[in-house]
Write a protein that holds these residues in place. Structure first.
Motif, PDB file in Angstrom:
ATOM      1  N   UNK A   1      20.796  60.552  14.218  1.00  0.00           N
ATOM      2  CA  UNK A   1      19.672  60.360  14.817  1.00  0.00           C
ATOM      3  C   UNK A   1      20.686  59.060  16.779  1.00  0.00           C
ATOM      4  N   UNK A   2      21.204  58.360  16.520  1.00  0.00           N
ATOM      5  CA  UNK A   2      21.052  57.505  17.247  1.00  0.00           C
ATOM      6  C   UNK A   2      21.975  58.581  18.378  1.00  0.00           C
TER       7      UNK A   2
ATOM      8  N   UNK B   1      32.747  56.859  21.788  1.00  0.00           N
ATOM      9  CA  UNK B   1      33.254  56.597  21.031  1.00  0.00           C
ATOM     10  C   UNK B   1      32.932  55.207  20.755  1.00  0.00           C
ATOM     11  N   UNK B   2      31.756  54.823  21.385  1.00  0.00           N
ATOM     12  CA  UNK B   2      30.453  53.281  21.253  1.00  0.00           C
ATOM     13  C   UNK B   2      29.858  54.025  20.232  1.00  0.00           C
ATOM     14  N   UNK B   3      29.460  54.825  19.874  1.00  0.00           N
ATOM     15  CA  UNK B   3      28.897  55.379  19.116  1.00  0.00           C
ATOM     16  C   UNK B   3      29.795  55.398  17.425  1.00  0.00           C
ATOM     17  N   UNK B   4      31.136  56.048  17.515  1.00  0.00           N
ATOM     18  CA  UNK B   4      31.850  56.117  16.497  1.00  0.00           C
ATOM     19  C   UNK B   4      32.199  54.599  15.990  1.00  0.00           C
TER      20      UNK B   4
ATOM     21  N   UNK C   1      25.402  47.736  24.047  1.00  0.00           N
ATOM     22  CA  UNK C   1      26.685  49.260  25.200  1.00  0.00           C
ATOM     23  C   UNK C   1      25.469  50.426  25.656  1.00  0.00           C
ATOM     24  N   UNK C   2      24.956  50.421  23.879  1.00  0.00           N
ATOM     25  CA  UNK C   2      24.141  52.259  23.507  1.00  0.00           C
ATOM     26  C   UNK C   2      22.826  52.101  24.154  1.00  0.00           C
ATOM     27  N   UNK C   3      22.265  50.718  23.469  1.00  0.00           N
ATOM     28  CA  UNK C   3      20.668  49.945  24.000  1.00  0.00           C
ATOM     29  C   UNK C   3      20.716  49.663  25.330  1.00  0.00           C
TER      30      UNK C   3
END
Length: 653
Positions: free
Chosen positions: A114-115, A145-148, A340-342
């Motif tokens: 979902x993210x 990379x960040x989500x992983x 970083x994702x947000x």
């Protein structure tokens, strides 16, 4: 960056203050899976409760079955029942654990999907300026990379925290019930350990961010250097060794950061493990002092069974406590990645659909600009450092010293007070020297950017008041360098209309003068184009782009130097395709070769971001202005008129 601006890196206090809302947003990712989470909680509590029973069964085995405290003989019947329960409980807890792990993996991976989808969908809404200011590799790094990097937090951490917390609480309560004195000895150093862990977590958080920034840079280098264009450039200029060294340096930095991150906290955990390892010996010493009366309050309470049960609990407490410390550290580390994702998710698109936007059922094709002023917005890239450079990926904040926007200098305007009108079905041409604002003007029609002042209208409606679907459905574009993705020719054409039939696709290809050429390939419409269409010639790509637009069937067609850099024969084929494409459409053409716009209904001369003249070919030649000057430079040059296929114009965007 504005003159006088300062770049300020986020401080530790600002980062720490952001942790709370970040945790709330992480929790919101799991909100759609509330029911499954309740089942996980039930499974965790049940497993922990069953596990905490075993030490009391152990005490009963010693004090009631094997060595009864009343001095009687061993009770084998009771022993059998107790042993049976001690064997059954692990089986039940194992089954509960399997179900719990399946639920946890399902919830975590679904939340992570979902993210990732949310981030990708949000990036699709960002304006063109964002992508011109951000490295593709940096975007790819945050998606991959960040989500992983936060996978563990979403898949295991919540359950691990809950499970170990329940286990620790149950174990501590049981230990207190057995002997509060021994419990105090076991937990005496925990406050100090927690304080140290918080410091280690802050260090790990900083390292995690720097590690991801380094990984983002490596991804950007890979994307730049190993793409078809990058490899071609490297080979042309013989830069293979320098590109390899550039990657090697980034790789060494990544390895150094990974080692630093892996080693941070190792001494701390080694200290904790050492303490837990020697605690049983200290417990035996304290028990001896209590039994012998050297310490008060223990002679009657401490039996052999109690001591064995307590040391069993103490051993069971060690692993959950260590796991809690490690997972808490992982959470602190992952907060840097979540931020970083947000950061990307918090970026608001500059081009959005207004509330109450109008959807036009039919579009006639009238295009008008009224007093349009436009300047390109400041880049909103989170790739760090100087926009477009090769350094850094840290979050920065741009602060003006006086807090007031500086006045815009005249040379910052790409377009200045532009007004023009194109009637439905007309062919309008825009000509002018390089950098005059021709392409910029056409980018405002499909709302790649919004005007700074003034308005762009389609059929009398401000494009900002129309739905985005109306605008994108009304306007089609063929650019100087058409983009083809790595797929079949059929897939590339159907991108414009996924529901198009094979007959419609082939008819569009015929109209674009490319059908016969496609059939000459061994695989026909199933021919793979290669990355960016590199397996095809420039003319073939251009005609495929025209076919794709024809398949979309927009009422307004923008041609951005669609015949530039083509040989004479290919230009003839493309020009024939364009003539078919212009039929029954409003066409705005940025002219590269002036011979292609002799029959234009209206020609606009653009210079320094302004429309300086407009009229037909004959009218503008007679006026002796910008168009006449360009025409003379292109076709006469002191030797009389020449055919368009004898000389290429030197008039670019």
């Amino acid at each position: 960056m504005p003159r006088g601006a300062q770049v300020t890196h986020l401080s530790r206090e600002e980062v720490a203050a952001a942790d709370s809302p970040v945790l709330g947003r992480i929790a919101s990712l799991l909100r759609p899976y509330r029911r499954q989470l309740v089942l996980v909680c039930v499974a965790v509590v049940a497993g922990a409760a069953l596990t905490s029973v075993i030490p009391f069964l152990t005490r009963a085995v010693f004090d009631q079955a094997l060595f009864p405290t009343d001095g009687g003989p061993a009770d084998l019947g009771l022993l059998g029942r107790l042993v049976g329960l001690m064997c059954l409980i692990p089986v039940v807890t194992a089954l509960i654990s399997v179900g719990q792990n399946w639920l946890t993996a399902t919830i975590g991976n679904s939340a992570m999907a979902d993210l990732r989808s949310q981030l990708f969908a949000h990036l699709q809404t960002m304006e063109l300026a964002f992508f011109t200011a951000t490295k593709t590799g940096a975007i790819q790094s945050r998606l991959a990379n960040d989500v992983a990097g936060v996978r563990t937090v979403l898949t295991d951490t919540a359950t691990t925290i809950l499970q170990n917390t329940v286990t620790v609480v149950a174990a501590v309560v049981s230990m207190v019930l057995l002997s509060w004195q021994l419990t105090v000895l076991t937990l005496v150093l925990m406050p100090a350990f927690i304080a140290i862990q918080l410091r280690v977590g802050r260090r790990r958080q900083k390292l995690a961010r720097r590690t991801q920034e380094s990984l983002s840079e490596m991804t950007a280098i890979t994307e730049e250097s190993l793409s078809v264009s990058g490899i071609l450039l490297s080979k042309v200029f013989g830069r293979a060794e320098s590109e390899t060294e550039r990657y090697r340096e980034a790789n060494r930095e990544q390895a150094r950061l990974q080692v630093a991150q892996a080693m941070t906290g190792r001494t701390f955990f080694a200290t904790v493990q050492t303490f837990f390892a020697i605690t049983p010996a200290l417990i035996y010493l304290l028990a001896g002092l209590m039994i012998t009366g050297s310490l008060p309050g223990g002679a009657d309470a401490l039996t052999a069974g109690t001591l064995v049960a307590f040391t069993t609990l103490q051993a069971r407490l060690q692993m959950p406590l260590l796991q809690l410390m490690r997972v808490t550290l992982d959470v602190q580390t992952s907060l840097a990645l979540f931020r970083r994702i947000f950061e990307y998710l918090d970026l608001q698109p500059a081009v959005v659909e207004r509330p109450g936007a109008v959807a036009l059922p039919t579009v006639r094709g009238e295009v008008e600009m009224r007093g349009v002023w436009f300047r390109y917005p400041e880049p909103r890239s989170l790739s760090g450092g100087r926009t477009g450079d090769r350094f850094g990926d840290s979050t920065v904040r741009i602060d003006r010293p006086d807090g007031v926007a500086a006045p815009v200098p005249d040379d910052a305007w790409a377009l200045r007070d532009v007004s023009l009108r194109v009637e439905p079905g007309q062919l309008a041409a825009i000509v002018g020297p390089s950098g005059s604002g021709k392409t910029t003007a056409t980018y405002l029609v499909p709302r790649f950017y919004d005007v700074t002042r003034g308005a762009v209208l389609i059929d009398g409606h401000d494009v900002r008041d129309l739905t985005l679907d109306t605008v994108t459905g009304a306007v089609g574009m063929v650019t100087q360098e058409p983009y083809l993705f790595h797929g079949t020719i059929r897939d590339n054409l159907a991108y414009a209309r996924p529901d198009a039939s094979a007959e419609e696709i082939e008819q569009a290809a015929r109209d674009a003068n490319i059908h016969d050429r496609i059939l000459s390939f061994a695989d026909g419409y199933e021919t793979v184009t290669g990355e960016r269409g590199y397996r095809l010639s420039g003319g073939e790509k251009q005609r495929l782009a025209i076919a794709r637009v024809l398949l979309a069937d927009p009422r307004i067609l923008i041609l951005d130097e669609a015949t530039s850099a083509l040989d004479t024969e290919t230009e003839r084929l493309v020009q024939q395709a364009l003539e078919r494409a212009r039929a029954n459409r409003t066409t705005i053409a940025i002219a590269h070769r002036l011979s292609t716009i002799h029959d234009a209904d209206v020609i606009f001369g653009v210079e320094d971001g302004q429309v300086v003249e407009q009229g037909t070919h004959d009218e503008l030649l007679a006026a002796g202005g910008l168009y006449a000057r360009l025409y003379v430079e292109q076709f006469q040059s002191g030797r009389g008129p020449r055919r368009a296929d004898e000389r290429r114009a030197d008039v670019s965007v």
